[in-house]
Design a protein around this motif. Structure first.
Motif, PDB file in Angstrom:
ATOM      1  N   VAL A   1       0.820  -1.210   0.000  1.00 20.99           N
ATOM      2  CA  VAL A   1       0.000   0.000   0.000  1.00 20.99           C
ATOM      3  C   VAL A   1       0.851   1.255   0.000  1.00 20.99           C
ATOM      4  N   THR A   2       2.117   1.140   0.321  1.00 25.56           N
ATOM      5  CA  THR A   2       3.006   2.298   0.428  1.00 25.56           C
ATOM      6  C   THR A   2       2.986   3.128  -0.851  1.00 25.56           C
ATOM      7  N   GLY A   3       2.756   4.423  -0.695  1.00 25.11           N
ATOM      8  CA  GLY A   3       2.764   5.323  -1.833  1.00 25.11           C
ATOM      9  C   GLY A   3       1.530   5.269  -2.698  1.00 25.11           C
ATOM     10  N   THR A   4       0.452   4.628  -2.220  1.00 24.67           N
ATOM     11  CA  THR A   4      -0.785   4.506  -2.990  1.00 24.67           C
ATOM     12  C   THR A   4      -1.955   5.072  -2.199  1.00 24.67           C
ATOM     13  N   PRO A   5      -3.094   5.306  -2.866  1.00 25.98           N
ATOM     14  CA  PRO A   5      -4.297   5.744  -2.139  1.00 25.98           C
ATOM     15  C   PRO A   5      -4.872   4.661  -1.234  1.00 25.98           C
ATOM     16  N   PHE A   6      -4.251   3.476  -1.218  1.00 28.10           N
ATOM     17  CA  PHE A   6      -4.742   2.356  -0.423  1.00 28.10           C
ATOM     18  C   PHE A   6      -4.015   2.241   0.921  1.00 28.10           C
ATOM     19  N   ASP A   7      -3.186   3.198   1.230  1.00 28.62           N
ATOM     20  CA  ASP A   7      -2.452   3.197   2.489  1.00 28.62           C
ATOM     21  C   ASP A   7      -3.288   3.887   3.566  1.00 28.62           C
ATOM     22  N   PHE A   8      -3.929   3.072   4.384  1.00 30.87           N
ATOM     23  CA  PHE A   8      -4.723   3.573   5.515  1.00 30.87           C
ATOM     24  C   PHE A   8      -4.109   3.111   6.835  1.00 30.87           C
ATOM     25  N   ARG A   9      -2.801   2.946   6.844  1.00 30.94           N
ATOM     26  CA  ARG A   9      -2.153   2.513   8.080  1.00 30.94           C
ATOM     27  C   ARG A   9      -2.205   3.606   9.142  1.00 30.94           C
ATOM     28  N   ARG A  10      -2.346   4.838   8.714  1.00 29.03           N
ATOM     29  CA  ARG A  10      -2.695   5.895   9.656  1.00 29.03           C
ATOM     30  C   ARG A  10      -4.044   6.460   9.227  1.00 29.03           C
TER      31      ARG A  10
END
Length: 353
Positions: free
Chosen positions: A219-228
């Motif tokens: 997900v890093t660097g994508t709109p799919f990164d919801f880790r925060r």
């Protein structure tokens, strides 16, 4: 727990609605048709209750419409490419009901059958036998789902299933949420300002038909990164190929957990700033399908005359990955005789500090 009539099926069988309440202001209503959660009443930060689940006031729309509002999904949640899979050297063809693919168990799936209901302790047990050959699936599958409501404002969903032949099984719960909890007759608005976090370093990329490409992408660097935590709408309109394929978010996230772990872990956290309501999903499943209501278009008239407009609800469906019967590298979804399918998920409601 109380119960009341909720209409009659075309063949004359009665449908019953069961009401679970915990004395802390939370009320959940479930019907035995489709195991559908029809209402979820939760207090906001001021203690004012609101219904945060999309659904209908009467039975008839649940019979006609197929957006799976609040329903139990099976035998296989999500998609199977072209409705085909090979199991132990034998080819199977399932009906295709989503373009050229098989979606959510077919039509009818578990969302369109009458389950046998029984009150067991403080929970509601729903049972259904899916017979050999139903929707093309092999084997008789005996499925049980138990709903309960805790004093911690958790909706607990426990799945159990056994089979007499090897068969794919991927059961899930498909409620649509809008944590604003709009009063009857008023629009709850869209869910784009809801703030979500997903404990996942990877997600499942899909093709234009929403079938996995096979890899698990970071997900890093994508709109799919919801880790925060981020608002759902913050990046949903970015020019991203995967967002185009899903018409927004309609993807499976690979939850962070040790390999082989079956611990009940928090997977998703959602808060709605205006009401202060919070929803957390805890699950034993390896994935969660996050869907941002991209195919709601205002044509459905829901409870209290409310139109369900574009992105007016979201889903967080705990499950295995889509098309797993055709993806050997994915976690296995084949249930065999002598094995027991068991999985638990909890939807916990609270308010922001």
């Amino acid at each position: 727990m109380t119960q009341a009539p909720f209409g009659t099926l075309p063949d004359g069988r009665p449908v019953t609605q069961y009401t679970l309440a915990n004395g802390r202001g939370m009320v959940v209503k479930v019907i035995d048709f489709g195991g559908i959660i029809t209402e979820i009443h939760v207090p906001d930060r001021h203690g004012v209750g609101g219904d945060v689940a999309l659904g209908f006031d009467t039975l008839e729309p649940y019979l006609k419409e197929s957006p799976y509002l609040g329903a139990l999904i099976g035998r296989y949640g999500n998609r199977i490419a072209k409705g085909r899979f090979t199991l132990d050297g034998k080819d199977y063809q399932l009906p295709v009901n989503n373009g050229e693919n098989h979606l959510h168990g077919g039509d009818p799936g578990f969302d369109k059958v009458l389950w046998t209901a029984a009150v067991e302790g403080e929970g509601l047990a729903l049972r259904y036998r899916s017979v050999d050959g139903e929707q093309g699936y092999p084997g008789n599958l005996d499925a049980t789902v138990v709903y309960s409501l805790t004093d911690d404002n958790e909706i607990v969903v426990r799945f159990h299933a056994v089979t007499d032949q090897p068969t794919p099984v991927n059961l899930t719960q498909h409620s649509y949420f809008n944590l604003r909890g709009a009063p009857a007759g008023e629009s709850g608005g869209d869910i784009l300002q809801h703030v979500i976090s997903i404990d996942a370093d990877r997600f499942v990329p899909i093709d234009a038909g929403s079938i996995p490409l096979g890899d698990l992408a970071p997900v890093t660097g994508t709109p799919f990164d919801f880790r925060r935590p981020r608002p759902i709408g913050e990046r949903i309109e970015q020019p991203d190929k995967q967002l185009r394929h899903g018409t927004g978010y309609d993807h499976n996230w690979v939850l962070n957990r040790p390999e082989g772990s079956r611990d009940l872990r928090r997977a998703v956290h959602v808060c709605e700033p205006e009401s202060g309501r919070v929803l957390e999903l805890f699950t034993q499943e390896p994935g969660v399908q996050f869907y941002s209501g991209n195919f709601l278009d205002g044509s459905l008239t829901g409870k209290g005359g409310r139109a369900y407009a574009f992105r007016s609800g979201f889903c967080i469906e705990p499950q295995h990955f889509p098309d797993s019967p055709n993806q050997p590298a994915y976690p296995d979804t084949i249930l065999r005789p002598g094995e027991v399918y068991e999985t638990e998920s909890r939807f916990r409601f609270s308010v922001m500090d």
